[in-house]
Design a protein around this motif. Sequence first.
Motif, PDB file in Angstrom:
ATOM      1  N   THR A 109       0.797  -1.138  -0.086  1.00 45.29           N
ATOM      2  CA  THR A 109       0.074   0.047  -0.137  1.00 45.29           C
ATOM      3  C   THR A 109       0.808   1.173  -0.064  1.00 45.29           C
ATOM      4  OG1 THR A 109      -0.193  -0.189   2.302  1.00 45.29           O
ATOM      5  CG2 THR A 109      -1.943  -0.992   1.026  1.00 45.29           C
ATOM      6  N   ARG A 110       2.060   1.128   0.724  1.00 45.15           N
ATOM      7  CA  ARG A 110       2.850   2.455   0.691  1.00 45.15           C
ATOM      8  C   ARG A 110       3.546   2.797  -0.637  1.00 45.15           C
ATOM      9  NH1 ARG A 110       8.533   0.786   1.692  1.00 45.15           N
ATOM     10  NH2 ARG A 110       9.105   2.753   2.388  1.00 45.15           N
ATOM     11  N   LEU A 111       3.734   1.576  -1.377  1.00 46.71           N
ATOM     12  CA  LEU A 111       4.203   1.720  -2.869  1.00 46.71           C
ATOM     13  C   LEU A 111       3.343   2.440  -3.821  1.00 46.71           C
ATOM     14  CD1 LEU A 111       6.384  -1.465  -3.495  1.00 46.71           C
ATOM     15  CD2 LEU A 111       7.139   0.633  -2.653  1.00 46.71           C
ATOM     16  N   GLU A 112       2.192   2.139  -3.653  1.00 48.27           N
ATOM     17  CA  GLU A 112       0.957   3.003  -4.467  1.00 48.27           C
ATOM     18  C   GLU A 112       0.986   4.422  -4.226  1.00 48.27           C
ATOM     19  OE1 GLU A 112      -2.983   1.159  -5.088  1.00 48.27           O
ATOM     20  OE2 GLU A 112      -2.402  -0.449  -3.837  1.00 48.27           O
ATOM     21  N   ARG A 113       1.163   4.674  -2.916  1.00 51.27           N
ATOM     22  CA  ARG A 113       1.031   6.232  -2.295  1.00 51.27           C
ATOM     23  C   ARG A 113       2.304   6.888  -2.749  1.00 51.27           C
ATOM     24  NH1 ARG A 113      -1.196  10.599  -2.460  1.00 51.27           N
ATOM     25  NH2 ARG A 113      -0.665  12.171  -0.619  1.00 51.27           N
ATOM     26  N   ALA A 135       7.913 -10.069  -8.792  1.00 46.34           N
ATOM     27  CA  ALA A 135       7.612 -11.353  -9.132  1.00 46.34           C
ATOM     28  C   ALA A 135       6.542 -11.963  -8.330  1.00 46.34           C
ATOM     29  CB  ALA A 135       8.995 -12.450  -8.724  1.00 46.34           C
ATOM     30  N   PRO A 136       5.680 -13.073  -8.788  1.00 46.81           N
ATOM     31  CA  PRO A 136       4.543 -13.491  -8.011  1.00 46.81           C
ATOM     32  C   PRO A 136       4.931 -13.828  -6.593  1.00 46.81           C
ATOM     33  CG  PRO A 136       4.439 -14.337 -10.280  1.00 46.81           C
ATOM     34  CD  PRO A 136       5.604 -13.396 -10.197  1.00 46.81           C
ATOM     35  N   GLY A 137       4.042 -13.372  -5.624  1.00 49.65           N
ATOM     36  CA  GLY A 137       4.453 -13.846  -4.517  1.00 49.65           C
ATOM     37  C   GLY A 137       5.786 -13.218  -3.610  1.00 49.65           C
ATOM     38  N   ALA A 138       6.312 -12.173  -4.316  1.00 47.94           N
ATOM     39  CA  ALA A 138       7.443 -11.556  -3.772  1.00 47.94           C
ATOM     40  C   ALA A 138       7.174 -10.334  -3.040  1.00 47.94           C
ATOM     41  CB  ALA A 138       8.420 -11.018  -4.986  1.00 47.94           C
ATOM     42  N   THR A 139       8.185 -10.074  -2.090  1.00 46.12           N
ATOM     43  CA  THR A 139       7.768  -8.877  -1.213  1.00 46.12           C
ATOM     44  C   THR A 139       8.081  -7.724  -1.984  1.00 46.12           C
ATOM     45  OG1 THR A 139       8.480 -10.009   0.912  1.00 46.12           O
ATOM     46  CG2 THR A 139       8.483  -7.997   0.975  1.00 46.12           C
ATOM     47  N   ALA A 140       7.253  -6.803  -1.959  1.00 48.60           N
ATOM     48  CA  ALA A 140       7.167  -5.560  -2.914  1.00 48.60           C
ATOM     49  C   ALA A 140       8.001  -4.620  -2.193  1.00 48.60           C
ATOM     50  CB  ALA A 140       6.130  -5.098  -3.201  1.00 48.60           C
ATOM     51  N   GLY A 141       9.037  -3.684  -2.656  1.00 47.78           N
ATOM     52  CA  GLY A 141       9.821  -2.941  -2.334  1.00 47.78           C
ATOM     53  C   GLY A 141      10.316  -1.618  -2.794  1.00 47.78           C
ATOM     54  N   ARG A 142      10.662  -0.442  -2.477  1.00 44.82           N
ATOM     55  CA  ARG A 142      11.180   0.699  -3.149  1.00 44.82           C
ATOM     56  C   ARG A 142      12.105   0.228  -4.414  1.00 44.82           C
ATOM     57  NH1 ARG A 142      13.525   4.288   1.343  1.00 44.82           N
ATOM     58  NH2 ARG A 142      13.483   2.590   2.408  1.00 44.82           N
ATOM     59  N   PRO A 143      13.022  -0.886  -4.345  1.00 46.37           N
ATOM     60  CA  PRO A 143      13.767  -1.335  -5.616  1.00 46.37           C
ATOM     61  C   PRO A 143      12.818  -1.587  -6.682  1.00 46.37           C
ATOM     62  CG  PRO A 143      14.575  -2.230  -3.476  1.00 46.37           C
ATOM     63  CD  PRO A 143      13.356  -1.447  -2.943  1.00 46.37           C
ATOM     64  N   HIS A 144      11.579  -2.203  -6.424  1.00 41.40           N
ATOM     65  CA  HIS A 144      10.864  -2.492  -7.638  1.00 41.40           C
ATOM     66  C   HIS A 144      10.216  -1.123  -8.454  1.00 41.40           C
ATOM     67  CE1 HIS A 144      10.429  -6.302  -4.990  1.00 41.40           C
ATOM     68  NE2 HIS A 144      10.630  -6.557  -6.369  1.00 41.40           N
ATOM     69  N   ILE A 145      10.030   0.096  -7.553  1.00 46.60           N
ATOM     70  CA  ILE A 145       9.753   1.373  -8.184  1.00 46.60           C
ATOM     71  C   ILE A 145      10.951   1.735  -9.231  1.00 46.60           C
ATOM     72  CG2 ILE A 145       9.385   3.958  -7.810  1.00 46.60           C
ATOM     73  CD1 ILE A 145       8.007   3.161  -5.288  1.00 46.60           C
ATOM     74  N   ALA A 146      12.357   1.553  -8.716  1.00 48.45           N
ATOM     75  CA  ALA A 146      13.512   1.909  -9.339  1.00 48.45           C
ATOM     76  C   ALA A 146      13.778   0.896 -10.666  1.00 48.45           C
ATOM     77  CB  ALA A 146      14.779   1.740  -8.273  1.00 48.45           C
ATOM     78  N   ASP A 147      13.043  -0.317 -10.620  1.00 48.54           N
ATOM     79  CA  ASP A 147      13.301  -1.216 -11.756  1.00 48.54           C
ATOM     80  C   ASP A 147      12.296  -0.676 -12.807  1.00 48.54           C
ATOM     81  OD1 ASP A 147      15.050  -2.510 -10.330  1.00 48.54           O
ATOM     82  OD2 ASP A 147      13.965  -4.115  -9.741  1.00 48.54           O
ATOM     83  N   ASP A 168      15.116   7.679   2.288  1.00 47.92           N
ATOM     84  CA  ASP A 168      14.199   7.990   3.529  1.00 47.92           C
ATOM     85  C   ASP A 168      13.791   9.488   3.631  1.00 47.92           C
ATOM     86  OD1 ASP A 168      14.684   5.488   3.761  1.00 47.92           O
ATOM     87  OD2 ASP A 168      15.545   5.543   5.842  1.00 47.92           O
ATOM     88  N   ASP A 169      14.689  10.501   2.989  1.00 45.07           N
ATOM     89  CA  ASP A 169      14.598  11.607   3.289  1.00 45.07           C
ATOM     90  C   ASP A 169      13.795  12.483   2.089  1.00 45.07           C
ATOM     91  OD1 ASP A 169      16.580  11.412   1.663  1.00 45.07           O
ATOM     92  OD2 ASP A 169      18.088  12.812   2.740  1.00 45.07           O
ATOM     93  N   SER A 170      13.343  11.537   0.987  1.00 50.60           N
ATOM     94  CA  SER A 170      12.824  12.161   0.117  1.00 50.60           C
ATOM     95  C   SER A 170      11.445  12.459   0.444  1.00 50.60           C
ATOM     96  CB  SER A 170      12.728  11.077  -1.132  1.00 50.60           C
ATOM     97  OG  SER A 170      11.687  11.191  -1.999  1.00 50.60           O
ATOM     98  N   PRO A 171      10.951  13.580  -0.549  1.00 52.17           N
ATOM     99  CA  PRO A 171       9.505  14.314  -0.327  1.00 52.17           C
ATOM    100  C   PRO A 171       8.415  13.152  -0.620  1.00 52.17           C
ATOM    101  CG  PRO A 171      10.619  15.297  -2.301  1.00 52.17           C
ATOM    102  CD  PRO A 171      11.678  14.368  -1.379  1.00 52.17           C
ATOM    103  N   TYR A 172       8.849  12.009  -1.497  1.00 51.68           N
ATOM    104  CA  TYR A 172       8.074  10.974  -1.670  1.00 51.68           C
ATOM    105  C   TYR A 172       8.078   9.840  -0.956  1.00 51.68           C
ATOM    106  CZ  TYR A 172       8.973  14.016  -6.087  1.00 51.68           C
ATOM    107  OH  TYR A 172       9.112  14.804  -6.912  1.00 51.68           O
ATOM    108  N   TYR A 173       8.923   9.856  -0.089  1.00 50.25           N
ATOM    109  CA  TYR A 173       8.846   8.727   1.085  1.00 50.25           C
ATOM    110  C   TYR A 173       7.621   8.452   1.718  1.00 50.25           C
ATOM    111  CZ  TYR A 173      10.332   5.612   4.718  1.00 50.25           C
ATOM    112  OH  TYR A 173      10.488   4.737   5.728  1.00 50.25           O
TER     113      TYR A 173
END
Length: 292
Positions: A109-113, A135-147, A168-173
């Motif tokens: 949910t945080r990635l969507e925001r 990937a299916p079933g993978a833990t989503a994280g910020r690196p996936h935004i980068a990818d 962590d100090d980004s206005p988009y975090y």
Amino acid sequence: MTSTGAGAGPVIDLHTHSSVSDGTQTPDELVAAAAAAGVDVLAITDHDTVAGWDEAADAARRHGISLVRGIEISCAWRYSSIHLLGYLTDPDDLPLTHELARARDSRSTRLERMVELMAADGIPLTYAEVESQVAPGATAGRPHIADALIANGTIRHRDEAFREWLGDDSPYYVGHYAPDPVRAVELVRAAGGVPVIAHPFTRTRSGGLDDALVERMSAAGLVGLEAYHRDHGRAEVERATALADRLGLVLTGSSDYHGAGKRNRLAENTTTPEVLEAIEAASSGVTQVVRA
């Protein structure tokens, strides 16, 4: 390469990631790459999940290397992100399983925001593009935004995304649920596992881990500190060594390898056999090292 020990001996790398979290190789591919790199003992430590354990264990047997099954738990303390490696935990332990599931759900949910905030500021990105990188079933994280930003040609490497937009100090975090680090230590120990703080004094995250918190985590059952890591310089290694000596903790060294996702290379930092033996001895034995 920095190592916790000197001389010939097995090559032990206790911190790597597969595509089950934010690495770029499947667990099978990760193990194959480790074997090709001359690693004798590998730990798979995906973020907040054990979903890659079985595939990695099968691959380790085929490739003739030993596997330490682990996880990397994202913790939060005073607006800082602290990562805890948990080795040899019981994968069926309900309190730990529930805590990891809660963290994974919050990550999505945080990635969507974050994507909404970035897109509103003119950064070319959609959440569908991010989802396509997970990937299916993978833990989503910020690196996936980068990818996703790499895939659409906005940047060339994950480091650019974290430097410009994902830190962590980004206005988009946007934060996500993460357990208190002392509680995480307790959960890992209760699940029969062995907790070690990952890159405790890294200079690439906001905030900092102070000695008082390490002392509290040690009192709760912390076993070690990952002192030898590319995010640590001499001062950080010396600080970790002094703390470990005072608190009776072991020191590990690891690559924090993510495949093509980071510049870290397998076995660029390693752990001594004696420390691995201490980690095994500190576990309950429910989950054991998969031997070559």
